[in-house]
Design an enzyme around this catalytic site. Structure first.
Site, mmCIF file in Angstrom:
data_model
loop_
_atom_site.group_PDB
_atom_site.id
_atom_site.type_symbol
_atom_site.label_atom_id
_atom_site.label_comp_id
_atom_site.label_asym_id
_atom_site.label_seq_id
_atom_site.Cartn_x
_atom_site.Cartn_y
_atom_site.Cartn_z
ATOM 1 N N ALA A 77 0.833 -1.206 0.000
ATOM 2 C CA ALA A 77 0.000 0.000 0.000
ATOM 3 C C ALA A 77 0.864 1.252 0.000
ATOM 4 O O ALA A 77 2.015 1.242 0.431
ATOM 5 C CB ALA A 77 -0.910 -0.007 1.227
ATOM 6 N N GLY A 130 -7.281 -14.113 4.370
ATOM 7 C CA GLY A 130 -7.080 -15.550 4.460
ATOM 8 C C GLY A 130 -5.621 -15.934 4.468
ATOM 9 O O GLY A 130 -5.289 -17.112 4.586
ATOM 10 N N LYS A 183 -12.630 -4.539 4.520
ATOM 11 C CA LYS A 183 -11.456 -5.346 4.875
ATOM 12 C C LYS A 183 -10.758 -4.743 6.091
ATOM 13 O O LYS A 183 -10.279 -5.470 6.981
ATOM 14 C CB LYS A 183 -10.492 -5.414 3.695
ATOM 15 C CG LYS A 183 -9.154 -6.108 3.989
ATOM 16 C CD LYS A 183 -9.339 -7.520 4.519
ATOM 17 C CE LYS A 183 -8.051 -8.336 4.477
ATOM 18 N NZ LYS A 183 -6.913 -7.749 5.170
ATOM 19 N N ASN A 187 -10.206 -6.561 9.761
ATOM 20 C CA ASN A 187 -8.963 -6.668 10.513
ATOM 21 C C ASN A 187 -9.110 -6.109 11.926
ATOM 22 O O ASN A 187 -8.496 -6.616 12.869
ATOM 23 C CB ASN A 187 -7.839 -5.936 9.782
ATOM 24 C CG ASN A 187 -7.353 -6.714 8.576
ATOM 25 O OD1 ASN A 187 -8.035 -7.607 8.083
ATOM 26 N ND2 ASN A 187 -6.182 -6.384 8.083
ATOM 27 N N GLU A 190 -10.695 -8.758 13.805
ATOM 28 C CA GLU A 190 -9.652 -9.765 13.990
ATOM 29 C C GLU A 190 -8.781 -9.427 15.204
ATOM 30 O O GLU A 190 -8.488 -10.296 16.035
ATOM 31 C CB GLU A 190 -8.805 -9.833 12.720
ATOM 32 C CG GLU A 190 -7.661 -10.801 12.729
ATOM 33 C CD GLU A 190 -6.867 -10.703 11.439
ATOM 34 O OE1 GLU A 190 -5.641 -10.481 11.515
ATOM 35 O OE2 GLU A 190 -7.465 -10.831 10.346
ATOM 36 N N TYR A 191 -8.369 -8.165 15.313
ATOM 37 C CA TYR A 191 -7.592 -7.725 16.473
ATOM 38 C C TYR A 191 -8.343 -8.034 17.771
ATOM 39 O O TYR A 191 -7.774 -8.554 18.731
ATOM 40 C CB TYR A 191 -7.370 -6.208 16.409
ATOM 41 C CG TYR A 191 -6.178 -5.713 15.640
ATOM 42 C CD1 TYR A 191 -5.920 -6.141 14.334
ATOM 43 C CD2 TYR A 191 -5.309 -4.793 16.193
ATOM 44 C CE1 TYR A 191 -4.847 -5.651 13.618
ATOM 45 C CE2 TYR A 191 -4.224 -4.295 15.489
ATOM 46 C CZ TYR A 191 -3.997 -4.730 14.197
ATOM 47 O OH TYR A 191 -2.933 -4.241 13.498
#
Length: 457
Positions: A77, A130, A183, A187, A190-191
């Protein structure tokens, strides 16, 4: 179908093999020639090299592609994305071509790029989750942008993505750069889930003195039922591992945790949008705290070690508390996506968003069916709510740190019990005359409601 891919790192190489395996003819490029050679070698070993063309420059790649072209970018990025886009313009891409940024770019950059390149080509974004394994065998794919070029590639990406009960985990979730925002929030969730699992481990390990293997068995048992998830399963496996001297793997690993920025972006954007996601923010801060001793402020932030207290935890109550806390992490993330969609007019489809998370991605879990049922379902979990109160209280009494568990309990309590906001409103007006709003909706000042002879000085 013919597609080009720029960027053959770990994710790019594995996605390339996935694309070829699904019958797509791939033209691939990386500025490092060794990356192309490695991909070609892998493709040959798997009998798929006839579908792969490695090129030495972007000009050759553009010339090889049939129009309208479909080009995927899997590069780091930032400035490199723009550098590649500008090189592609020089190489001859056209307005009808679609270029999809599949990296972990900031969604704000995606919005700007869509405007910047609108007369050059169709710019779109797609979040992919993934890891390397998912990229190779079926990731979660969160795409966004106008229908345009997606119409010709969407049928193929539904095959490339993971599937859950016959449904693809690819979806065009909304307009503009919403795919990267989704996305990013993925994340952030996810954290929170990773930290929550670590906190449950911490409570069992140091609060109840269980061994890593014993905790692995508890997590494994939970994973056999409604709590089955990728993160809980890998945590169980990790905790079961020992070296040749029978030392638990986790005891060989330093406590400092790294991050790549998407969790921080989630916290920052939640604050900017005015949407509360305390569990996600707490997880980001928890990682920062593990690195506190490396900061210039370390001397001010490091305190002497404290004793902790052992507690007796009911495993059924702990399971119930973990269940509710996990559901609320997802609900906070979805609230953030919904708020951003409303602000930016993205028209994000939350049902499609959840579908992309069903398989292939890091936060996949069987209980996403419960998440999809919404706040109404959360309201029925009275037993779990009481368990979260009790377990959070017991956890805090150990003297150990439980940032996400505590933040989640606070989140639910704030939204379901009497607020203390009236006093804070009064404080602000008392010293700054910012105004207050009464129950009737009237906006006024304290002095309009009561006589104040003299304020505290």
């Amino acid at each position: 179908m013919q597609v080009a891919l720029v960027g053959l790192g770990v994710m790019g190489k594995n996605l390339a093999l996935n694309l070829i395996e699904k019958g797509i003819t791939l033209v691939a490029y990386d500025k490092n020639p060794n990356a192309g050679e490695e991909l070609l070698s892998c493709a040959k070993s798997q009998g798929m090299a006839d579908k792969l063309h490695i090129v030495s420059d972007l000009g050759d790649m553009v010339r090889r592609l049939e129009t309208p072209r479909s080009i995927l970018l899997l590069v780091p990025a930032g400035e490199l994305v723009d550098a590649v886009c500008n090189e592609l313009i020089e190489a001859g891409v056209q307005c009808s071509d679609i270029i999809v940024d599949c990296g972990n770019s900031n969604y704000k950059d995606g919005i700007n790029r869509k405007l910047k390149y609108q007369d050059k080509f169709e710019f779109a974004t797609m979040g992919i989750s993934g890891g390397a394994e998912g990229a190779r065998h079926g990731p979660a794919m969160m795409a966004s942008g106008s229908e345009g070029g997606w119409e010709r590639v969407e049928p193929w990406f539904t095959k490339v993505a993971a599937s859950y009960k016959g449904e693809s985990c690819f979806a065009r979730v909304g307009q503009s750069a919403s795919g990267h925002f989704v996305k990013m929030v993925h994340n952030g969730i996810e954290y929170a889930l990773m930290q929550l699992i670590a906190e449950v481990y911490q409570l069992l390990r140091h609060g109840t003195k269980r061994s890593p293997k014993e905790i692995a068995e508890i997590f494994n048992e939970w994973s056999q039922g409604q709590l089955n998830s990728y993160l809980l399963s890998i945590s169980s496996h990790i905790l079961s591992l020992e070296n040749s001297q029978n030392v638990p793997l986790v005891d060989l690993i330093d406590n400092k945790v790294g991050a790549k920025g998407t969790g921080l972006w989630t916290a920052q954007n939640a604050l900017e949008l005015g949407i509360a996601v305390p569990s996600l923010v707490a997880a980001v801060q928890a990682r920062h705290l593990t690195n506190a001793c490396n900061t210039t402020a370390a001397q001010e932030m490091t305190y002497s070690a404290q004793n902790t207290t052992q507690v007796d935890i009911d495993l059924d109550e702990l399971k119930d508390a973990f269940t509710l806390a996990s559901l609320l992490a997802y609900r906070q993330g979805l609230a953030l996506i919904k708020g951003a969609s409303r602000t930016h007019q993205w028209k994000v489809d939350l049902a499609k968003t959840l579908q992309t998370w069903r398989a292939g991605c890091i936060i996949r879990a069987d209980y996403l069916d419960s998440v999809a049922q919404g706040v109404e379902f959360i309201d029925t979990l009275e037993k779990e709510s009481l368990a979260m109160r009790k377990v959070t209280g017991q956890a805090v009494m150990t003297g150990l740190a439980f940032p996400v568990l505590s933040a989640t309990q606070t989140y639910l309590a704030t939204l379901t019990t009497p607020s203390n906001g009236h006093l804070v409103q009064a404080q602000r007006d008392y010293f700054g005359e910012h105004g207050i709003k009464t129950h009737s909706g009237e906006t006024c000042h304290l002095t309009d409601l009561v006589d104040i002879d003299a304020k505290v000085r």
